[in-house]
Every structure is written in structure tokens, then in C-alpha cells.
Design a protein around this motif. Structure first.
Motif, PDB file in Angstrom:
ATOM      1  N   THR A 190       3.346  -2.118   6.495  1.00 26.48           N
ATOM      2  CA  THR A 190       3.330  -3.565   6.704  1.00 26.48           C
ATOM      3  C   THR A 190       1.971  -4.026   7.221  1.00 26.48           C
ATOM      4  O   THR A 190       1.406  -5.023   6.744  1.00 26.48           O
ATOM      5  N   ALA A 191       1.436  -3.290   8.191  1.00 23.87           N
ATOM      6  CA  ALA A 191       0.109  -3.622   8.727  1.00 23.87           C
ATOM      7  C   ALA A 191      -0.962  -3.455   7.655  1.00 23.87           C
ATOM      8  O   ALA A 191      -1.903  -4.261   7.561  1.00 23.87           O
ATOM      9  N   ALA A 192      -0.819  -2.421   6.830  1.00 23.17           N
ATOM     10  CA  ALA A 192      -1.790  -2.186   5.753  1.00 23.17           C
ATOM     11  C   ALA A 192      -1.795  -3.351   4.771  1.00 23.17           C
ATOM     12  O   ALA A 192      -2.866  -3.805   4.325  1.00 23.17           O
ATOM     13  N   ASN A 193      -0.623  -3.854   4.439  1.00 16.77           N
ATOM     14  CA  ASN A 193      -0.549  -5.002   3.521  1.00 16.77           C
ATOM     15  C   ASN A 193      -1.230  -6.230   4.117  1.00 16.77           C
ATOM     16  O   ASN A 193      -1.888  -6.997   3.419  1.00 16.77           O
ATOM     17  N   TYR A 194      -1.045  -6.421   5.421  1.00 17.59           N
ATOM     18  CA  TYR A 194      -1.685  -7.561   6.087  1.00 17.59           C
ATOM     19  C   TYR A 194      -3.208  -7.460   5.989  1.00 17.59           C
ATOM     20  O   TYR A 194      -3.885  -8.429   5.592  1.00 17.59           O
ATOM     21  N   PHE A 195      -3.747  -6.297   6.326  1.00 17.34           N
ATOM     22  CA  PHE A 195      -5.209  -6.149   6.293  1.00 17.34           C
ATOM     23  C   PHE A 195      -5.758  -6.150   4.872  1.00 17.34           C
ATOM     24  O   PHE A 195      -6.859  -6.649   4.622  1.00 17.34           O
ATOM     25  N   TRP A 196      -4.985  -5.601   3.925  1.00 12.29           N
ATOM     26  CA  TRP A 196      -5.423  -5.607   2.534  1.00 12.29           C
ATOM     27  C   TRP A 196      -5.467  -7.038   1.994  1.00 12.29           C
ATOM     28  O   TRP A 196      -6.420  -7.434   1.324  1.00 12.29           O
ATOM     29  N   SER A 197      -4.429  -7.819   2.304  1.00  6.99           N
ATOM     30  CA  SER A 197      -4.393  -9.219   1.865  1.00  6.99           C
ATOM     31  C   SER A 197      -5.544 -10.008   2.482  1.00  6.99           C
ATOM     32  O   SER A 197      -6.198 -10.820   1.813  1.00  6.99           O
ATOM     33  N   LYS A 198      -5.799  -9.757   3.751  1.00  6.21           N
ATOM     34  CA  LYS A 198      -6.899 -10.444   4.442  1.00  6.21           C
ATOM     35  C   LYS A 198      -8.237 -10.092   3.812  1.00  6.21           C
ATOM     36  O   LYS A 198      -9.103 -10.958   3.609  1.00  6.21           O
ATOM     37  N   LYS A 199      -8.383  -8.828   3.461  1.00  7.99           N
ATOM     38  CA  LYS A 199      -9.631  -8.361   2.855  1.00  7.99           C
ATOM     39  C   LYS A 199      -9.845  -8.978   1.476  1.00  7.99           C
ATOM     40  O   LYS A 199     -10.983  -9.276   1.083  1.00  7.99           O
ATOM     41  N   GLN A 200      -8.743  -9.187   0.731  1.00 10.77           N
ATOM     42  CA  GLN A 200      -8.831  -9.697  -0.635  1.00 10.77           C
ATOM     43  C   GLN A 200      -8.713 -11.211  -0.737  1.00 10.77           C
ATOM     44  O   GLN A 200      -8.607 -11.752  -1.829  1.00 10.77           O
ATOM     45  N   GLY A 201      -8.678 -11.890   0.385  1.00 14.09           N
ATOM     46  CA  GLY A 201      -8.630 -13.346   0.358  1.00 14.09           C
ATOM     47  C   GLY A 201      -7.238 -13.936   0.305  1.00 14.09           C
ATOM     48  O   GLY A 201      -7.062 -15.097  -0.066  1.00 14.09           O
TER      49      GLY A 201
END
Length: 329
Positions: A25-36
Motif C-alpha cells: 500500500t505504501a509502495a503504491n502511494y509513493f509510486w503514484s506520487k512519483k508518476q504524477g
């Protein structure tokens, strides 16, 4: 969008499932943040053999999304380890092991990344997936694992091993390290690093050895060896002489050495070194003695030798071990 399946069954630890899902869940949050904010990221499903909820070792009920299927696509499959006292009895459960092992083999053949921790490594080995490869498991189960699966290269001091698209890790908290490695492989190494930092997951743990304790090892039934072990325990400060010990026990050195190896898996001198390190750990934890005094107490006149041996066996210097594990901290 990478799909991770977690295959659950009764008597696993709830924290291993929840911990992995929290990491993803945390990984998805940071990945989404990284990709805009519009990035496709990890998906997951919880599955059981009969598609029914399972009950964890602590009594918590975990609902699932469907049945375990050997043919359904997955990028990664996690199989938690059983929290049981009798591993041999657990693996006698053909109703669970046969379909689970079959499904794991099928997923591996399809190219899925397989992962487990602790006693879950036994399941992967039972499925024949670790034969000729490298693995780790919980340090307290190492002897049982090595006896049961001699064709597997067991590196029990490791926190995490990876070979042939299979990840193994140590005790239950290392499931978080395992989950981070899955994030790194399926998503992004920087995201995995960010998750580790924000969740305070120690990715620098290099060894289980500093946590190991001799009293967790399997018992044996050789009375002669048991007498030899008690004699060693009573005379840790004294020098060791195999001939004198054999004489006190009224056997030859050859007989004592042979029976000791058969009962413990170690030669008498190797056992004595392990015993000295184990006692030194407990003395350091109590923090009543200096490091040098501990070395002398367990029979090392040459303190540099004690420090080298202790670090080789535990991965930490005596002083670092005392700082980390002392009950006085």
C-alpha cells in the motif's frame, strides 16, 4: 499492473499478511506520487484452497478474494510460514500440502516470482523448488530443515536469499524485508527504499546469527554426549582437551568425537566454541561485566581471539552486541 497473490491457510501469523499489504500500500502511494498521480501500480489478491476465510494462529479471521489456482496468472506469489511447534506433523497434512505444492510448482513454471519467510521455506522445499538452490529459514529451525532437505544449500545466517526467482527470508519480521524486495523487483528500487525509510524497516540487517540461541536447537538422546556437554558447560573458563574429556567419560577420543558429531552435527571443539559464544551473549545482555571480563569468563585468554570469533559467529562485535541487546538499555 503487477499482480501479487498471497496464499493463506490456517495457523499462519496475521502480521505477516498485514505487514506485506502495508508495504504494498505504501509502495503504491509513493509510486503514484512519483508518476504524477496517475500511475498503474501493484494489485494483490488473498487466496485460500477452498476460497473460505482462514483463522490465524492468534485467532484472527482473514477473508479471501477467491481460491488458490495453479493456472491463474500472477507476477508474484507469497506463501506465509506456518506458526506451529511440530513442523513434521504440519507437513503430514496431505490435504493442504499436496495441492499447495502443486500450485506453487505450476506458478513457478509460469514464471511467477515465489516468496516466503520462516517455516514457509519448508513449503517451497517440500514442493521441490529449492533443490540444488540457495535458501534460508528461521535460525531455530535450521537443523530440522538441513536434515529434511539435504539437497538445498541452507544459508541460515542470511536475512534474505534469492535464487531461481525464489525469495526466502528469516523470522516473521523479515517478511517486511521480503515485501520490500518484491516491490523492488516488480515496481522500482527507489520506491522500495522510500517505503523502507518511512516504515522504519531495517534493510541493513545482514545476519540472523546475533539472534540465535543454542537452547532452541533440537535435543538428542545420546547420554554420553549429554554428559560431555554438561562437563563443557561446567568448565567454560578452563582450557579444552579432548583426550582429558574422553578419559573422564571412559571412552576413546575417536568414540567421543564420532558420537558427538552424530548427536549434535558438530565436533566437540566446534560445539564448545558455539557454547562459549552463546554464554557470552547472555553475559553481554546482562551488562554486568565488561567485554574483556566476558571473554575471560567464557575461557578466552586471548581477548582478540574472542572478539574475532564472536563477530564471526554473530555478525557483530561484542561491544556492538552489548549496545544492541543489553537489557540495561
Amino acid at each position: 499492473m503487477p499482480l501479487i497473490k498471497i496464499w493463506v491457510y490456517d495457523d499462519i501469523l496475521a502480521s505477516s499478511v498485514a505487514g506485506c499489504l502495508d508495504v504494498f500500500t505504501a509502495a503504491n502511494y509513493f509510486w503514484s506520487k512519483k508518476q504524477g498521480g496517475n500511475a498503474q501500480s501493484l494489485k494483490w489478491r488473498l487466496e485460500s484452497l477452498d476460497a473460505k476465510p482462514i483463522r490465524t494462529a492468534s485467532g484472527q479471521v482473514i477473508n479471501v478474494d477467491g481460491p488458490i489456482g495453479p493456472r491463474s496468472a500472477a507476477d508474484a506469489v507469497i506463501v506465509p510460514g506456518p506458526f506451529v511447534t511440530d513442523v513434521e506433523r504440519f507437513f503430514a497434512r496431505a490435504d493442504l500440502m499436496k495441492p499447495l505444492c502443486s500450485a506453487l510448482r505450476a506458478q513457478h513454471q509460469r514464471g511467477a516470482l515465489l516468496a516466503s519467510y520462516c517455516t514457509g521455506s519448508f513449503i517451497l522445499a517440500e514442493a521441490g523448488l529449492l533443490e540444488g538452490g540457495l535458501a534460508t529459514t528461521h535460525w531455530a529451525k535450521a537443523k530440522i530443515f538441513a536434515q529434511r532437505y539435504p539437497a538445498v544449500e541452507l544459508s541460515v545466517s542470511e536475512i534474505l536469499t534469492e535464487q531461481n526467482n525464489i525469495i526466502c527470508s528469516g523470522a516473521v519480521t523479515t517478511a517486511l524485508n521480503m515485501a520490500l524486495r518484491i516491490v523492488e523487483k516488480l515496481l522500482d528500487a527507489r520506491v522500495a527504499g522510500e517505503v523502507g525509510r518511512i516504515m522504519l524497516i531495517d534493510r541493513n540487517r545482514a545476519s540472523q546469527a546475533s539472534y540465535a540461541a543454542m537452547e532452541e536447537e533440537a535435543e538428542h538422546s545420546d547420554a554420553l554426549v549429554a554428559r560431555a556437554q554438561r562437563a563443557m558447560q561446567k568448565s567454560l573458563q578452563a582450557g579444552f582437551n579432548l583426550g582429558e574429556l574422553a578419559g573422564a567419560l571412559s571412552v576413546s577420543e575417536r568414540t567421543l568425537n564420532r558420537r558427538f558429531k552424530r548427536a549434535t552435527g558438530e565436533a566437540p571443539l566446534q560445539y564448545l566454541q558455539s557454547l562459549r559464544v552463546d554464554v557470552a551473549k547472555r553475559l553481554l545482555q546482562a551488562k554486568r561485566l565488561t567485554v574483556d571480563a566476558v571473554g575471560e569468563r567464557v575461557g578466552y585468554r586471548d581477548l582478540s581471539t574472542f572478539r574475532r570469533l564472536f563477530k564471526r559467529e554473530t555478525g557483530l562485535s561484542p561491544r556492538d552486541y552489548q549496545r544492541r541487546f543489553s537489557s540495561a538499555n
